[in-house]
Scaffold this active site. Sequence first.
Site, PDB file in Angstrom:
ATOM      1  N   HIS A  18      -7.764  -2.426   4.398  1.00 59.29           N
ATOM      2  CA  HIS A  18      -6.769  -2.858   5.391  1.00 59.29           C
ATOM      3  C   HIS A  18      -7.464  -3.523   6.592  1.00 59.29           C
ATOM      4  O   HIS A  18      -7.041  -4.557   7.085  1.00 59.29           O
ATOM      5  CB  HIS A  18      -5.969  -1.652   5.900  1.00 59.29           C
ATOM      6  CG  HIS A  18      -5.164  -0.941   4.857  1.00 59.29           C
ATOM      7  ND1 HIS A  18      -5.213   0.420   4.654  1.00 59.29           N
ATOM      8  CD2 HIS A  18      -4.268  -1.406   3.944  1.00 59.29           C
ATOM      9  CE1 HIS A  18      -4.394   0.758   3.682  1.00 59.29           C
ATOM     10  NE2 HIS A  18      -3.807  -0.317   3.223  1.00 59.29           N
ATOM     11  N   LYS A  42      10.738  11.079   3.487  1.00 57.35           N
ATOM     12  CA  LYS A  42       9.576  11.144   2.587  1.00 57.35           C
ATOM     13  C   LYS A  42       8.396  11.730   3.335  1.00 57.35           C
ATOM     14  O   LYS A  42       8.058  11.281   4.430  1.00 57.35           O
ATOM     15  CB  LYS A  42       9.223   9.724   2.099  1.00 57.35           C
ATOM     16  CG  LYS A  42       9.652   9.504   0.654  1.00 57.35           C
ATOM     17  CD  LYS A  42       9.558   8.063   0.245  1.00 57.35           C
ATOM     18  CE  LYS A  42       8.142   7.577  -0.015  1.00 57.35           C
ATOM     19  NZ  LYS A  42       8.147   6.154  -0.423  1.00 57.35           N
ATOM     20  N   ARG A  91      -4.839  -7.276  -4.195  1.00 60.80           N
ATOM     21  CA  ARG A  91      -6.022  -6.800  -4.904  1.00 60.80           C
ATOM     22  C   ARG A  91      -6.007  -7.220  -6.365  1.00 60.80           C
ATOM     23  O   ARG A  91      -6.981  -7.702  -6.900  1.00 60.80           O
ATOM     24  CB  ARG A  91      -6.113  -5.270  -4.826  1.00 60.80           C
ATOM     25  CG  ARG A  91      -6.478  -4.754  -3.470  1.00 60.80           C
ATOM     26  CD  ARG A  91      -6.142  -3.307  -3.314  1.00 60.80           C
ATOM     27  NE  ARG A  91      -4.709  -3.122  -3.339  1.00 60.80           N
ATOM     28  CZ  ARG A  91      -4.086  -1.976  -3.102  1.00 60.80           C
ATOM     29  NH1 ARG A  91      -4.784  -0.897  -2.858  1.00 60.80           N
ATOM     30  NH2 ARG A  91      -2.771  -1.907  -3.119  1.00 60.80           N
ATOM     31  N   SER A 129      -5.174   3.758  -0.696  1.00 64.57           N
ATOM     32  CA  SER A 129      -4.987   4.945   0.133  1.00 64.57           C
ATOM     33  C   SER A 129      -4.792   6.200  -0.708  1.00 64.57           C
ATOM     34  O   SER A 129      -5.203   7.291  -0.309  1.00 64.57           O
ATOM     35  CB  SER A 129      -3.790   4.761   1.070  1.00 64.57           C
ATOM     36  OG  SER A 129      -4.038   3.714   1.969  1.00 64.57           O
TER      37      SER A 129
HETATM   38  P1  ADP Z   1       2.342  -0.190   0.969  1.00 64.41           P
HETATM   39  O1  ADP Z   1       2.837   1.200   0.780  1.00 64.41           O
HETATM   40  O2  ADP Z   1       3.304  -1.078   1.720  1.00 64.41           O
HETATM   41  O3  ADP Z   1       1.751  -0.868  -0.236  1.00 64.41           O
HETATM   42  P2  ADP Z   1      -0.363   0.163   1.898  1.00 64.41           P
HETATM   43  O4  ADP Z   1      -0.747   0.894   3.124  1.00 64.41           O
HETATM   44  O5  ADP Z   1      -0.779   0.758   0.612  1.00 64.41           O
HETATM   45  O6  ADP Z   1       1.195   0.012   2.033  1.00 64.41           O
HETATM   46  O7  ADP Z   1      -0.882  -1.337   1.943  1.00 64.41           O
HETATM   47  C1  ADP Z   1      -0.538  -2.237   2.963  1.00 64.41           C
HETATM   48  C2  ADP Z   1      -1.026  -3.633   2.588  1.00 64.41           C
HETATM   49  O8  ADP Z   1      -2.437  -3.638   2.486  1.00 64.41           O
HETATM   50  C3  ADP Z   1      -0.526  -4.149   1.245  1.00 64.41           C
HETATM   51  O9  ADP Z   1      -0.337  -5.545   1.326  1.00 64.41           O
HETATM   52  C4  ADP Z   1      -1.655  -3.853   0.297  1.00 64.41           C
HETATM   53  O10 ADP Z   1      -1.661  -4.719  -0.811  1.00 64.41           O
HETATM   54  C5  ADP Z   1      -2.827  -4.110   1.217  1.00 64.41           C
HETATM   55  N1  ADP Z   1      -4.017  -3.375   0.798  1.00 64.41           N
HETATM   56  C6  ADP Z   1      -4.116  -2.069   0.488  1.00 64.41           C
HETATM   57  N2  ADP Z   1      -5.377  -1.733   0.137  1.00 64.41           N
HETATM   58  C7  ADP Z   1      -6.093  -2.892   0.224  1.00 64.41           C
HETATM   59  C8  ADP Z   1      -7.455  -3.237  -0.048  1.00 64.41           C
HETATM   60  N3  ADP Z   1      -8.329  -2.326  -0.490  1.00 64.41           N
HETATM   61  N4  ADP Z   1      -7.840  -4.517   0.117  1.00 64.41           N
HETATM   62  C9  ADP Z   1      -6.944  -5.442   0.551  1.00 64.41           C
HETATM   63  N5  ADP Z   1      -5.649  -5.197   0.803  1.00 64.41           N
HETATM   64  C10 ADP Z   1      -5.221  -3.932   0.643  1.00 64.41           C
END
Ligand code: ADP
Length: 159
Positions: A18, A42, A91, A129
């Site tokens: 992120h 949730k 990704r 995450s």
């Molecule tokens: P969501 O529940 O909306 O998917 P996340 O917190 O998992 O929320 O992810 C937020 C954003 O960050 C999304 O666009 C996701 O694709 C991107 N993202 C998550 N992990 C990575 C990573 N390792 N590299 C690049 N982008 C990421």
Amino acid sequence: MERVAIFPGSFDPFTVGHESIVKRAIPLFDKIVIMIGYNTNKRSFFPVEKRLRWINEVFKNEPKVSVESHEGLTVDFCKKVNASYILRGLRTSADFEYERAIAQINKKMHPQIESIFLLTMPEHTPINSTIVRDIILHGGDASMFLPSSLNMKEFKADE
Ligand code: ADP
């Protein structure tokens, strides 16, 4: 007009993946608002207050970046902060298919908002995450997946 983007997500927790997307997007926008989306029905792993504090800490020296929490539709948050861009990271092809549907529906409903995608750095592709949470939950060392500016002692599993 100011180019304002939001970067919505759960960020439970905020990872180096992120962090990298936000840092790479800084030159593209005048302002980036990181939106921690939550749903009162949730249960999350880390409370919203902690996630806000951690993300604030990561970008404390970056005036263009701020963080807020929001419950509800992402496009409503765009209106609230005057954003015309939704930033997301990609990704894998699974991410692409998922994001494509959301972005196309958003575009249909709110043509003035553009979704912007940045491809992840290769080394961040496997980081998500859920896996990081599992490592923390079971007492492993997840430091290499978390922003280096954060104090690792804080990342204990919450009761
Ligand atoms: P969501 O529940 O909306 O998917 P996340 O917190 O998992 O929320 O992810 C937020 C954003 O960050 C999304 O666009 C996701 O694709 C991107 N993202 C998550 N992990 C990575 C990573 N390792 N590299 C690049 N982008 C990421």
